[in-house]
Design an enzyme around this catalytic site. Structure first.
Site, PDB file in Angstrom:
ATOM      1  N   VAL A 576      10.886 -38.346  -9.534  1.00  0.00           N
ATOM      2  CA  VAL A 576      10.543 -37.173 -10.328  1.00  0.00           C
ATOM      3  C   VAL A 576      11.735 -36.214 -10.409  1.00  0.00           C
ATOM      4  O   VAL A 576      11.638 -35.132 -10.959  1.00  0.00           O
ATOM      5  CB  VAL A 576       9.317 -36.423  -9.737  1.00  0.00           C
ATOM      6  CG1 VAL A 576       8.068 -37.277  -9.838  1.00  0.00           C
ATOM      7  CG2 VAL A 576       9.566 -36.022  -8.292  1.00  0.00           C
ATOM      8  N   ASP A 577      12.869 -36.635  -9.839  1.00  0.00           N
ATOM      9  CA  ASP A 577      14.059 -35.783  -9.906  1.00  0.00           C
ATOM     10  C   ASP A 577      15.090 -36.410 -10.858  1.00  0.00           C
ATOM     11  O   ASP A 577      14.761 -37.319 -11.605  1.00  0.00           O
ATOM     12  CB  ASP A 577      14.652 -35.580  -8.507  1.00  0.00           C
ATOM     13  CG  ASP A 577      14.905 -36.915  -7.794  1.00  0.00           C
ATOM     14  OD1 ASP A 577      14.792 -37.982  -8.438  1.00  0.00           O
ATOM     15  OD2 ASP A 577      15.207 -36.885  -6.594  1.00  0.00           O
ATOM     16  N   ASP A 578      16.313 -35.923 -10.827  1.00  0.00           N
ATOM     17  CA  ASP A 578      17.318 -36.437 -11.761  1.00  0.00           C
ATOM     18  C   ASP A 578      18.027 -37.669 -11.222  1.00  0.00           C
ATOM     19  O   ASP A 578      19.249 -37.791 -11.295  1.00  0.00           O
ATOM     20  CB  ASP A 578      18.329 -35.329 -12.091  1.00  0.00           C
ATOM     21  CG  ASP A 578      17.669 -34.232 -12.894  1.00  0.00           C
ATOM     22  OD1 ASP A 578      16.750 -34.549 -13.667  1.00  0.00           O
ATOM     23  OD2 ASP A 578      18.062 -33.060 -12.733  1.00  0.00           O
TER      24      ASP A 578
END
Ligand code: WT7
Length: 707
Positions: A576-578
């Site tokens: 859910v992050d980059d």
């Protein structure tokens, strides 16, 4: 008790064996094919009877103890199964995981004195495994192989350890290792551990610039490499890459006195290897001259064992630091239970030791259990897509652990019609069915969620509907498995990593960090610590706290999304992050962006992940060029090349999308949500674009989508 404990409790009350549960649509291993319609896949009675954890009930009993009394649970295992020169102090575990209460600190077995190399080799040899095969090595070229028994391996490790000492490597010194999958790679890791040196293995697919960046960060005493390696039909000149990295790191003030180079004769002869006299040393010229015994450097359980760089959401890789005692106990225990390990097993993990999987489940976990490990140098589809099963038959592999991306690529190679029905696999995958594979008894998957159709192909065809699949969810940071099936215990659901390992308390939280219960989805966090957890990011404890412990105070934040179904099974849904996950390789979008913008004609870049049939995710790059520079095929290629050169071939963008402008908020923040939709061509789901500074860029981007 935790949420899922209740689910497990209700599972545990089910009788084992699917046949007894008429209301469940279930399959018994070995008796039917798992298909779309069947929810549960049960281990056969025969498998469960011989399993270390034969039922949900047994799991539950141990799991409960591990949560209610972690100190007792883990110290029981630590003292009965490992050698400690001196026992730890009064506290098995001392931790603070709450940023609101001070610095994050995790310690296990502090004050305990041990050595992981001793526990892998000497201890097992003393227990009678001297003549057991420790490593089978299979070359890229079929027909070339080698092997070492536990006592031969110890001799090799000691020789290298003595050499390293002779050039001044001491306890706590860093050693950079840039080696392919030769036996010398686990030998090097174990030799460092023996003398208390901290190895930092860099995957030999990283570019010279990435290697230099890591050398500059950890300032090693020595760099260990080999001259070249064969991967499939290609020869890769690793020593040239190291040479370039050493030039680069010297520019940054770090010069390396010794570059120990193994002559990998099957790939390149020493006469053809570029050489810097005085710095470069042939492994074969020096190491074999040293004694085959070497005293162990006894270290504290909390002394560092290794550093492994991984990607985060900024451009700078993170040096994940693991220490000795907890990591040792955790990798050994997870290996044993998740693969239902028995002394007679032959284990093959296709991962490279350049990643955490190779650290924990090629070298340490298996060796601590005295296992026989297959190490394969080459490409899994060379000379053809049957190579893996050829190796399985040749060494009578019983436990086979791999990544979904490999499963999908092999599935595609053999069988165009794989989606039609499960029986079609059997008829149409000659690359698999040409081989017996009857030695296999447990399969494993790691790196990304395994999609149910790949799961079924792996299960039905490769494993002959006989072998449970351990879909192990974990991370570089966690050191070992966190959520994983225990193969004899659990009815499986294709695509679910099932339940937590002993001592692990996963929680799902919402945006606000509130734990959510029952059937739900949200952010995956972990409550409490476990022995294999990383202790810091090398040289940047602040970033450690900010990235992992500040987002949801009180918990370790994994960066993954997860849902829990009505039966309490966990389904990982991706980052859910980059961070993007390409073939199980973790790549930060910021790293790719910074490589792209280093191109003189690139003004700005934004990178997102898109679904990719084989790789799981592909890299999709939006690129804005410097004013007046025209788009061209040549420029596209040179942009891809700059990423290959700066990070490595595995990070090369799959798609360059010319972008006259990027969608930004009025404060200048790039709206990746919109870019992701454009990249996946979900153009009717762009959502609200009214907050953009210039909404017109969206239409421009869409117009240029396939140019
Ligand atoms: C990320 C960690 C841990 C070894 C290999 C990768 C993803 C890993 C699974 C799995 C779903 C998985 C997660 C995780 N991941 N295994 N079985 N099911 N997702 O290590 O490079 O540290 O990457 O890989 O997104 O956060 P890593």
């Amino acid at each position: 008790t935790t949420n899922h404990l209740r689910h497990v409790e209700s599972m545990a009350s089910l009788p084992s064996g699917a046949g007894k549960i008429s209301h469940l649509n279930a399959v018994i291993l070995g008796e039917a094919l798992a298909s779309e319609e069947n929810d549960f896949v049960f281990p056969s009675d025969a498998f469960s009877h011989q399993a270390l954890i034969p039922s949900p009930h047994k799991y539950l009993e141990m799991y409960k103890r591990s949560i209610e009394d972690p100190a007792g649970f883990w110290s029981g295992i630590a003292s009965s199964q490992f050698y400690w020169k001196q026992k730890w102090g009064d506290q098995v575990c001392s931790e603070n995981l709450d940023v609101r209460k001070g610095d994050i600190k995790i310690e296990w077995f502090k004050g305990g004195i041990t050595n992981i190399c001793y526990n892998c080799l000497d201890r097992n040899i003393d227990a009678g495994l001297a003549d057991k095969i420790a490593l089978y090595w299979e070359s890229n070229e079929p027909g070339f192989d080698a092997h070492l028994t536990y006592s031969q391996l110890l001799h090799r490790v000691c020789q290298l350890a003595n050499y390293l000492k002779s050039i001044g490597v001491r306890k706590g010194d860093a050693v950079i290792v840039y080696l392919p999958m030769l036996m010398e790679l686990p030998i090097t890791m174990l030799a460092c551990a023996r003398i208390g040196a901290v190895h930092s293995v860099v995957f030999a697919g990283f570019s010279s610039e990435s290697l230099a960046q890591r050398i500059v960060d950890c300032k090693p005493k020595v760099v260990i490499t080999c001259n070249a390696v064969r991967r499939g039909p290609k020869t890769i000149h690793l020593k040239d890459i190291v040479d370039a990295a050493l030039v680069e790191s010297a520019k940054n003030g770090i010069s390396i006195d010794v570059c120990l180079t193994y002559e990998n004769q099957s790939a390149l002869k020493r006469e053809s290897t570029k050489w810097q006299e005085g710095r470069d040393v042939w492994w074969e010229d020096v190491v074999p001259k040293y004694p085959t015994t070497c005293d162990v450097e006894w270290v504290d359980a909390e002394d560092p064992l290794f550093l492994l760089y991984t990607s985060g959401s900024t451009g700078k890789p993170k040096g994940v630091l693991h220490t000795t005692g907890g990591y040792m106990v955790y990798t050994a225990t997870t290996f044993k239970y998740a693969f239902d390990y028995k002394e007679s097993d032959v284990y093959w993990c296709t991962a490279d030791c350049g990643w955490i999987t190779g650290h924990s489940y090629v070298t340490y976990g298996p060796m601590l259990n005295g296992a026989t490990v297959v190490v394969y140098e080459g490409a899994p589809n060379y000379p053809d897509s049957g190579r893996c099963w050829d190796i399985v038959d040749k060494y009578k592999v019983t436990i086979f652990y791999t990544a979904p991306t490999l499963v999908r690529s092999l599935m595609r190679d053999g069988d165009e019609a794989s989606c039609i029905s499960n029986l079609v696999y059997t008829l149409k995958s000659p690359y698999v069915t040409r081989y017996s594979r009857k030695s296999l008894r447990v399969l494993g998957s790691v790196g990304e969620p395994i999609n149910p159709s790949a799961w079924r192909w792996f299960f039905n065809l490769v494993g002959g509907s006989r072998c449970p699949i351990s879909d192990t969810w974990w991370q570089t940071e966690t050191g070992g498995f966190m959520i994983t099936p225990l193969p004899g215990a659990w009815p499986q659901k294709p695509g679910s990593a099932t339940f937590p390992f002993f001592g692990v308390q996963p929680v799902i939280v919402d945006e606000k960090g509130t734990e959510i219960d029952g059937e739900c989805s949200g952010y995956l966090c972990v409550k409490g610590s476990w022995p294999g957890a990383f202790r810091t990011l090398y040289g940047d404890h602040e970033r450690y706290e900010t990235t992992y412990f500040r987002p949801f105070p009180g918990y370790y934040f994994t960066g993954d999304g997860c849902s829990r179904d009505k039966d309490g099974y966990h389904w990982l849904t991706g980052r859910v992050d980059d961070v993007i996950n390409v073939s199980g390789h973790r790549i930060g979008t910021a790293e790719v962006e910074s490589a792209l913008v280093s191109h003189p004609q690139c003004a700005e870049a934004a990178v997102v992940g898109v679904e990719h049939e084989v790789k799981g995710q592909g890299i999709y790059a939006f690129v804005t060029l410097v004013e007046g520079v025209p788009y061209s095929e040549e420029l596209r290629k040179s942009l891809i090349l700059i990423v290959r050169n700066q990070i490595g071939a595995f990070a090369a963008p799959d798609k360059i999308h010319w972008a006259p402008g990027l969608p930004k908020t009025r404060s200048g923040k790039i709206m990746r949500r919109i870019l992701r939709k454009i990249a996946s061509r979900q153009l009717d789901e762009l959502g609200d674009i009214s907050t953009l500074a210039e909404p017109g860029v969206v239409d421009q981007l869409i117009a240029l989508a396939d140019s």
